[in-house]
Write a protein that holds these residues in place. Structure first.
Motif, PDB file in Angstrom:
ATOM      1  N   SER A  36       2.712   4.176  -1.489  1.00 46.66           N
ATOM      2  CA  SER A  36       2.571   4.802  -2.805  1.00 46.66           C
ATOM      3  C   SER A  36       3.892   4.795  -3.570  1.00 46.66           C
ATOM      4  O   SER A  36       4.976   4.737  -2.989  1.00 46.66           O
ATOM      5  N   LYS A  37       3.768   4.891  -4.875  1.00 46.28           N
ATOM      6  CA  LYS A  37       4.943   4.907  -5.736  1.00 46.28           C
ATOM      7  C   LYS A  37       5.816   6.121  -5.419  1.00 46.28           C
ATOM      8  O   LYS A  37       7.047   6.030  -5.409  1.00 46.28           O
TER       9      LYS A  37
ATOM     10  N   LYS B  64       0.807  -1.215   0.000  1.00 45.87           N
ATOM     11  CA  LYS B  64       0.000   0.000   0.000  1.00 45.87           C
ATOM     12  C   LYS B  64       0.844   1.272   0.000  1.00 45.87           C
ATOM     13  O   LYS B  64       0.306   2.361  -0.007  1.00 45.87           O
TER      14      LYS B  64
END
Length: 189
Positions: free
Chosen positions: A61-62, A59
């Motif tokens: 984030s990039k 989960k």
């Protein structure tokens, strides 16, 4: 308890987060909370925690992953610049270091504040990694009590401040270190 009627509910309330099974019993004019042993064994709890962490890792984030990688690269570059500095117990640099001082100082320069000691760092950084899962910038812990640590720099090497009389250096992680490995963390998330 003469003259008091107890009634136990058919569906006891079960809480696994704290490792306790709770049952509710009702007495005339009072409620009783009875704690019993957990139904889940320690390995099951550890498996659930590992699964939750893997789910949490998915989960991230990039953008956060990218920022963490940049910080890790900066921390590694800073650690390389400290090679040759003397070891000093309690040293937090610049100029002399102990193992946790070097790790904390490198990550601090990368914009991540870590606690002072090896045990505090281990507890504070929630993202744990395995020996095989380590990437550059991860902090590796050794020995019982996690009393020593180094910064993994990739390709089987780490930089650490080991002991009095030995300067900060880059070393190959051989079988000795693998046998004494006590865990690793990934700061910067």
């Amino acid at each position: 308890m003469t003259g008091v009627v107890l009634h136990t509910l058919r569906n006891p309330l079960k809480l696994f987060a704290g490792g306790i099974t709770l049952s509710t019993a009702v007495a005339v004019g009072a409620s009783l909370l009875v704690a019993g042993p957990a139904n889940a064994s320690a390995p099951q709890v550890a498996q659930r925690q590992a699964a939750a962490q893997a789910s949490a890792a998915g989960k991230i984030s990039k953008a956060r992953k990218t920022r963490q990688k940049k910080r890790a690269a900066y921390a590694v570059r800073y650690a390389y610049k400290q090679i040759g500095d003397p070891y000093r117990y309690g040293g937090t640099g610049p100029g002399s270091w102990d193992c946790s001082g070097l790790a904390g100082g490198s990550w601090r320069k990368a914009g991540v504040k870590l606690p002072r000691t090896t045990q505090q760092i281990w507890r504070a950084v929630k993202y744990k990694v395995s020996w095989k899962g380590a990437v550059a910038g991860d902090l590796l812990f050794f020995y019982s009590g996690r009393s020593h640590m180094g910064i993994y720099v990739g390709k089987g090497y780490m930089i650490h401040a080991s002991t009095t009389g030995k300067p900060v250096k880059r070393i190959k992680l051989n079988s000795y270190y693998k046998r004494n490995f006590a865990g690793a963390v990934r700061p910067g998330y």
